[in-house]
Design an enzyme around this catalytic site. Structure first.
Site, PDB file in Angstrom:
ATOM      1  N   SER A   8     -43.243 -33.857  25.635  1.00  0.00           N
ATOM      2  CA  SER A   8     -43.976 -34.201  26.853  1.00  0.00           C
ATOM      3  C   SER A   8     -43.965 -35.713  27.042  1.00  0.00           C
ATOM      4  O   SER A   8     -44.513 -36.449  26.218  1.00  0.00           O
ATOM      5  CB  SER A   8     -45.422 -33.712  26.758  1.00  0.00           C
ATOM      6  OG  SER A   8     -46.163 -34.289  27.815  1.00  0.00           O
ATOM      7  N   HIS A  33     -40.402 -32.319  29.147  1.00  0.00           N
ATOM      8  CA  HIS A  33     -41.575 -31.707  29.773  1.00  0.00           C
ATOM      9  C   HIS A  33     -42.305 -32.789  30.568  1.00  0.00           C
ATOM     10  O   HIS A  33     -42.668 -33.841  30.031  1.00  0.00           O
ATOM     11  CB  HIS A  33     -42.492 -31.117  28.697  1.00  0.00           C
ATOM     12  CG  HIS A  33     -43.651 -30.346  29.244  1.00  0.00           C
ATOM     13  ND1 HIS A  33     -43.545 -29.059  29.733  1.00  0.00           N
ATOM     14  CD2 HIS A  33     -44.960 -30.685  29.398  1.00  0.00           C
ATOM     15  CE1 HIS A  33     -44.721 -28.635  30.137  1.00  0.00           C
ATOM     16  NE2 HIS A  33     -45.608 -29.614  29.953  1.00  0.00           N
ATOM     17  N   ASP A  35     -45.471 -33.658  32.899  1.00  0.00           N
ATOM     18  CA  ASP A  35     -46.823 -33.217  33.254  1.00  0.00           C
ATOM     19  C   ASP A  35     -47.332 -33.979  34.469  1.00  0.00           C
ATOM     20  O   ASP A  35     -47.622 -35.171  34.388  1.00  0.00           O
ATOM     21  CB  ASP A  35     -47.774 -33.492  32.078  1.00  0.00           C
ATOM     22  CG  ASP A  35     -47.580 -32.513  30.936  1.00  0.00           C
ATOM     23  OD1 ASP A  35     -47.591 -31.297  31.189  1.00  0.00           O
ATOM     24  OD2 ASP A  35     -47.415 -32.978  29.781  1.00  0.00           O
ATOM     25  N   MET A  37     -50.347 -34.429  37.085  1.00  0.00           N
ATOM     26  CA  MET A  37     -51.787 -34.141  37.218  1.00  0.00           C
ATOM     27  C   MET A  37     -52.337 -34.866  38.441  1.00  0.00           C
ATOM     28  O   MET A  37     -52.006 -36.037  38.662  1.00  0.00           O
ATOM     29  CB  MET A  37     -52.527 -34.663  35.989  1.00  0.00           C
ATOM     30  CG  MET A  37     -52.023 -34.075  34.686  1.00  0.00           C
ATOM     31  SD  MET A  37     -52.923 -34.803  33.306  1.00  0.00           S
ATOM     32  CE  MET A  37     -52.088 -34.044  31.928  1.00  0.00           C
ATOM     33  N   HIS A  66     -44.344 -29.366  34.905  1.00  0.00           N
ATOM     34  CA  HIS A  66     -45.603 -28.618  34.798  1.00  0.00           C
ATOM     35  C   HIS A  66     -46.582 -29.218  35.798  1.00  0.00           C
ATOM     36  O   HIS A  66     -47.076 -30.329  35.607  1.00  0.00           O
ATOM     37  CB  HIS A  66     -46.111 -28.762  33.345  1.00  0.00           C
ATOM     38  CG  HIS A  66     -47.427 -28.120  33.081  1.00  0.00           C
ATOM     39  ND1 HIS A  66     -48.126 -28.351  31.916  1.00  0.00           N
ATOM     40  CD2 HIS A  66     -48.191 -27.248  33.808  1.00  0.00           C
ATOM     41  CE1 HIS A  66     -49.253 -27.657  31.940  1.00  0.00           C
ATOM     42  NE2 HIS A  66     -49.313 -26.991  33.079  1.00  0.00           N
ATOM     43  N   MET A  68     -49.965 -29.553  37.352  1.00  0.00           N
ATOM     44  CA  MET A  68     -51.404 -29.319  37.225  1.00  0.00           C
ATOM     45  C   MET A  68     -52.046 -29.900  38.473  1.00  0.00           C
ATOM     46  O   MET A  68     -52.742 -30.919  38.437  1.00  0.00           O
ATOM     47  CB  MET A  68     -51.924 -29.994  35.940  1.00  0.00           C
ATOM     48  CG  MET A  68     -51.526 -29.232  34.687  1.00  0.00           C
ATOM     49  SD  MET A  68     -51.635 -30.206  33.190  1.00  0.00           S
ATOM     50  CE  MET A  68     -50.020 -30.984  33.213  1.00  0.00           C
ATOM     51  N   MET A 137     -51.289 -22.194  28.029  1.00  0.00           N
ATOM     52  CA  MET A 137     -51.957 -23.442  27.653  1.00  0.00           C
ATOM     53  C   MET A 137     -52.779 -23.199  26.391  1.00  0.00           C
ATOM     54  O   MET A 137     -53.648 -22.333  26.366  1.00  0.00           O
ATOM     55  CB  MET A 137     -52.902 -23.918  28.770  1.00  0.00           C
ATOM     56  CG  MET A 137     -52.240 -24.488  30.001  1.00  0.00           C
ATOM     57  SD  MET A 137     -51.073 -25.831  29.703  1.00  0.00           S
ATOM     58  CE  MET A 137     -52.054 -27.026  28.770  1.00  0.00           C
ATOM     59  N   GLY A 142     -55.038 -31.382  30.945  1.00  0.00           N
ATOM     60  CA  GLY A 142     -55.562 -32.648  31.452  1.00  0.00           C
ATOM     61  C   GLY A 142     -55.254 -33.828  30.540  1.00  0.00           C
ATOM     62  O   GLY A 142     -55.106 -34.947  31.016  1.00  0.00           O
ATOM     63  N   PHE A 143     -55.139 -33.575  29.262  1.00  0.00           N
ATOM     64  CA  PHE A 143     -54.948 -34.678  28.325  1.00  0.00           C
ATOM     65  C   PHE A 143     -54.043 -34.274  27.169  1.00  0.00           C
ATOM     66  O   PHE A 143     -54.046 -33.113  26.754  1.00  0.00           O
ATOM     67  CB  PHE A 143     -56.303 -35.128  27.744  1.00  0.00           C
ATOM     68  CG  PHE A 143     -57.292 -35.507  28.799  1.00  0.00           C
ATOM     69  CD1 PHE A 143     -57.322 -36.785  29.327  1.00  0.00           C
ATOM     70  CD2 PHE A 143     -58.173 -34.555  29.308  1.00  0.00           C
ATOM     71  CE1 PHE A 143     -58.225 -37.131  30.328  1.00  0.00           C
ATOM     72  CE2 PHE A 143     -59.079 -34.884  30.310  1.00  0.00           C
ATOM     73  CZ  PHE A 143     -59.099 -36.175  30.829  1.00  0.00           C
ATOM     74  N   GLY A 144     -53.320 -35.243  26.659  1.00  0.00           N
ATOM     75  CA  GLY A 144     -52.568 -35.027  25.432  1.00  0.00           C
ATOM     76  C   GLY A 144     -53.504 -35.200  24.235  1.00  0.00           C
ATOM     77  O   GLY A 144     -54.642 -35.657  24.373  1.00  0.00           O
ATOM     78  N   ASP A 175     -48.171 -24.878  25.172  1.00  0.00           N
ATOM     79  CA  ASP A 175     -48.380 -26.286  25.530  1.00  0.00           C
ATOM     80  C   ASP A 175     -49.778 -26.737  25.129  1.00  0.00           C
ATOM     81  O   ASP A 175     -50.764 -26.239  25.671  1.00  0.00           O
ATOM     82  CB  ASP A 175     -48.177 -26.426  27.055  1.00  0.00           C
ATOM     83  CG  ASP A 175     -48.246 -27.864  27.529  1.00  0.00           C
ATOM     84  OD1 ASP A 175     -48.428 -28.768  26.701  1.00  0.00           O
ATOM     85  OD2 ASP A 175     -48.115 -28.069  28.749  1.00  0.00           O
ATOM     86  N   GLY A 176     -49.846 -27.686  24.199  1.00  0.00           N
ATOM     87  CA  GLY A 176     -51.123 -28.279  23.820  1.00  0.00           C
ATOM     88  C   GLY A 176     -51.417 -28.132  22.339  1.00  0.00           C
ATOM     89  O   GLY A 176     -51.503 -27.016  21.826  1.00  0.00           O
ATOM     90  N   GLY A 177     -51.492 -29.253  21.655  1.00  0.00           N
ATOM     91  CA  GLY A 177     -51.834 -29.211  20.228  1.00  0.00           C
ATOM     92  C   GLY A 177     -50.765 -28.586  19.352  1.00  0.00           C
ATOM     93  O   GLY A 177     -51.048 -28.115  18.240  1.00  0.00           O
TER      94      GLY A 177
HETATM   95  C1  DX5 Z   1     -51.844 -31.123  28.687  1.00  0.00           C
HETATM   96  C2  DX5 Z   1     -50.383 -31.191  29.023  1.00  0.00           C
HETATM   97  C3  DX5 Z   1     -49.527 -31.193  27.834  1.00  0.00           C
HETATM   98  C4  DX5 Z   1     -49.734 -32.346  26.919  1.00  0.00           C
HETATM   99  C5  DX5 Z   1     -49.488 -31.871  25.514  1.00  0.00           C
HETATM  100  O1  DX5 Z   1     -52.595 -31.021  29.824  1.00  0.00           O
HETATM  101  O2  DX5 Z   1     -49.991 -30.107  29.840  1.00  0.00           O
HETATM  102  O3  DX5 Z   1     -48.154 -31.018  28.154  1.00  0.00           O
HETATM  103  O4  DX5 Z   1     -48.906 -33.439  27.200  1.00  0.00           O
HETATM  104  O5  DX5 Z   1     -49.824 -32.888  24.666  1.00  0.00           O
HETATM  105  P1  DX5 Z   1     -50.119 -32.684  23.124  1.00  0.00           P
HETATM  106  O6  DX5 Z   1     -48.873 -32.100  22.531  1.00  0.00           O
HETATM  107  O7  DX5 Z   1     -50.422 -34.051  22.678  1.00  0.00           O
HETATM  108  O8  DX5 Z   1     -51.286 -31.718  23.019  1.00  0.00           O
HETATM  109 ZN    ZN Z   2     -47.720 -29.610  30.077  1.00  0.00          ZN
END
Ligand code: DX5
Ligand code: ZN
Length: 223
Positions: A8, A33, A35, A37, A66, A68, A137, A142-144, A175-177
């Site tokens: 991402s 990827h 993102d 937002m 993606h 959002m 998800m 919203g956040f990495g 996607d996420g964590g």
């Molecule tokens: C979150 C995004 C993700 C994000 C993942 O809202 O859609 O794509 O960048 O980041 P990590 O891998 O740090 O959780």
């Molecule tokens: Zn994403």
């Protein structure tokens, strides 16, 4: 089974975007990827068309966009023109989801739908045959850098059941964590595309981390 690693760029260094794009080009990653937002659908604003264009100019791999954002229909054409290969919209942001999916396909892109952690997989039952990808998800978008939600494993299994005999080529993306600690388990559960931001860009050697992630999905290494 082919496994996809999609770094991402939300976690990239925007002051050195070209360098980070080049790193992904040279790595074992499969997709970029991207993102997007809007500050309405999610409580954060990331970037829009100029950044997408900058990525497209240098990227040698497909762009997995993606969205959002609310009212994605308004912008699908422009994202497609801007170089998206796949466009994923959120189930929760689409009143007329079937129409939105058709719009994505008509724009020449592969179509994906993302589900927030609270949205059950079976709500996709009547459009599942039309989709190329479902994005589960595993954090609230919203956040990495957020913590992985464990119920994701159950959702992957539910999705496997839903696609059986209907759309078995569907890509199941998480996607996420996602990182070295859980990617192998996610792959065994049935996911085949993995987005990772923080796990890659906050590591000492991003290209090597991508390579390890890839190896873990195919069972070549254990950590
Ligand atoms: C979150 C995004 C993700 C994000 C993942 O809202 O859609 O794509 O960048 O980041 P990590 O891998 O740090 O959780
Ligand atoms: Zn994403």
């Amino acid at each position: 089974m082919k496994y996809i690693i999609a770094p991402s760029i939300l976690s990239a260094d925007f002051g050195n975007l070209q360098r980070d794009i080049e790193m992904i080009n040279q790595s074992e990653a499969d997709w970029f990827h991207v993102d997007v937002m809007d500050g309405v659908f999610v409580p954060n604003i990331s970037f829009g068309f100029p950044v997408l264009a900058a990525v497209k100019r240098s990227a040698t791999k497909p762009l997995d966009v993606h969205l959002m954002i609310v009212e994605p229909d308004k912008y699908i054409q422009e994202f497609a023109k801007g170089g998206a290969d796949r466009i994923t919209v959120h189930y929760e942001a689409c009143t007329h989801l079937h129409r939105t999916i058709q719009l994505i396909k008509a724009s020449g892109c592969k179509a994906g739908v993302a589900l927030n952690p609270h949205t059950p997989v079976n709500l996709l039952q009547d459009v599942i045959a039309d989709l190329d990808l479902v994005l589960i998800m595993s954090v609230n978008p919203g956040f990495g850098g957020q913590q992985f939600i464990h119920n994701t494993y159950k959702k992957i299994q539910d999705l496997k059941v839903l696609i059986r005999g209907v759309n078995e080529d569907l890509i199941i993306e998480v996607d996420g964590g996602v990182g070295l600690q859980n990617i192998a388990t996610l792959a065994s559960a049935g996911a085949n595309a993995f987005v990772a931001g923080n796990a890659i860009f906050a590591s000492g050697n991003p290209a090597e981390t991508i390579s390890k992630m890839k190896s873990l999905t195919t069972g070549r290494i254990n950590i």
